[in-house]
Design a protein around this motif. Structure first.
Motif, PDB file in Angstrom:
ATOM      1  N   MET A   1       0.798  -1.121   0.151  1.00 27.18           N
ATOM      2  CA  MET A   1       0.080  -0.018  -0.025  1.00 27.18           C
ATOM      3  C   MET A   1       0.791   1.142   0.073  1.00 27.18           C
ATOM      4  SD  MET A   1      -2.824   0.822   2.689  1.00 27.18           S
ATOM      5  CE  MET A   1      -3.941   2.330   2.603  1.00 27.18           C
ATOM      6  N   ASN A   2       0.703   2.124  -0.986  1.00 21.83           N
ATOM      7  CA  ASN A   2       1.358   3.446  -0.704  1.00 21.83           C
ATOM      8  C   ASN A   2       0.671   4.401   0.128  1.00 21.83           C
ATOM      9  OD1 ASN A   2       3.112   2.308  -2.842  1.00 21.83           O
ATOM     10  ND2 ASN A   2       1.628   3.337  -4.663  1.00 21.83           N
ATOM     11  N   GLU A   3       1.597   4.901   0.841  1.00 17.27           N
ATOM     12  CA  GLU A   3       1.105   5.860   1.694  1.00 17.27           C
ATOM     13  C   GLU A   3       2.230   7.011   1.666  1.00 17.27           C
ATOM     14  OE1 GLU A   3       1.485   3.755   5.644  1.00 17.27           O
ATOM     15  OE2 GLU A   3      -0.615   3.349   5.464  1.00 17.27           O
ATOM     16  N   THR A   4       1.538   8.505   1.854  1.00 18.72           N
ATOM     17  CA  THR A   4       2.609   9.623   1.721  1.00 18.72           C
ATOM     18  C   THR A   4       2.882   9.813   3.364  1.00 18.72           C
ATOM     19  OG1 THR A   4       1.264  10.194   0.009  1.00 18.72           O
ATOM     20  CG2 THR A   4       2.498  11.983   1.122  1.00 18.72           C
ATOM     21  N   ARG A  80       1.776   9.487   8.413  1.00 19.93           N
ATOM     22  CA  ARG A  80       1.038   9.341   7.457  1.00 19.93           C
ATOM     23  C   ARG A  80       0.018  10.581   7.124  1.00 19.93           C
ATOM     24  NH1 ARG A  80       1.949   5.036   9.499  1.00 19.93           N
ATOM     25  NH2 ARG A  80       0.002   4.514  10.769  1.00 19.93           N
ATOM     26  N   LYS A  82      -2.891  12.400   5.611  1.00 23.90           N
ATOM     27  CA  LYS A  82      -4.393  12.240   5.141  1.00 23.90           C
ATOM     28  C   LYS A  82      -5.109  13.435   4.681  1.00 23.90           C
ATOM     29  CE  LYS A  82      -4.121   8.111   7.003  1.00 23.90           C
ATOM     30  NZ  LYS A  82      -4.645   6.428   7.013  1.00 23.90           N
TER      31      LYS A  82
END
Length: 158
Positions: A1-4, A80, A82
């Protein structure tokens, strides 16, 4: 899963709010991050735009956050990113939240004394014994006399 994943450096804008939830402790606070730049015309540093983030902490991080942070303190938050968009009363609102992985004081602005928090979860026992890395210290006699003569506790953040 790609997360920033982001690392934000700023100041605590609101007092952390701590809640006991069914899933465990949770805390949130607002963080202000202001860009600074060198203004050549004025020959001085100038504040740029301020971004506000809602920082969310869970479990032991939430407990420690609520006990450690107050408004105005310099902090570094990693977590992360959001970005949420809501429609409230017919208007579109966008908010930027950080689901924190780590939170700490920014030591470029002062000092902080670390205190280990109470254990809430038990860690598995190590399978191999750790070497003793501690430097032996000389045993000094107990200080006698007035407790006012004792050395002061280290400052938490000045």
């Amino acid at each position: 899963m790609n997360e920033t994943m982001v690392c934000a450096v700023g100041r605590v804008a609101t007092q952390p709010v701590y809640r006991e939830m069914a899933s465990g402790p949770s805390a949130r606070f607002r963080m202000a991050v202001t860009a600074r730049y060198w203004d050549r015309e004025k020959n001085m540093w100038t504040d740029g735009h301020t971004n506000f983030f809602t920082v969310w902490a869970n479990r032991q991080l939430a407990t420690n956050t609520a006990a450690s942070l107050t408004v105005g303190e310099p902090v570094i938050v990693q977590g992360r990113l959001k970005v949420r968009t809501d429609v409230r009363e017919g208007q579109s609102w966008t908010s930027a939240d950080i689901d924190a992985v780590a939170i700490g004081h920014d030591l470029a602005w002062g000092t902080s004394a670390f205190r280990r928090g109470g254990k809430t979860e038990t860690a598995p026992a190590p399978t191999q014994s750790e070497p003793n890395w501690e430097t032996p210290q000389e045993v000094s006699p107990e200080p006698a006399g007035d407790p006012a003569q004792q050395p002061p506790e280290p400052a938490v953040l000045t």
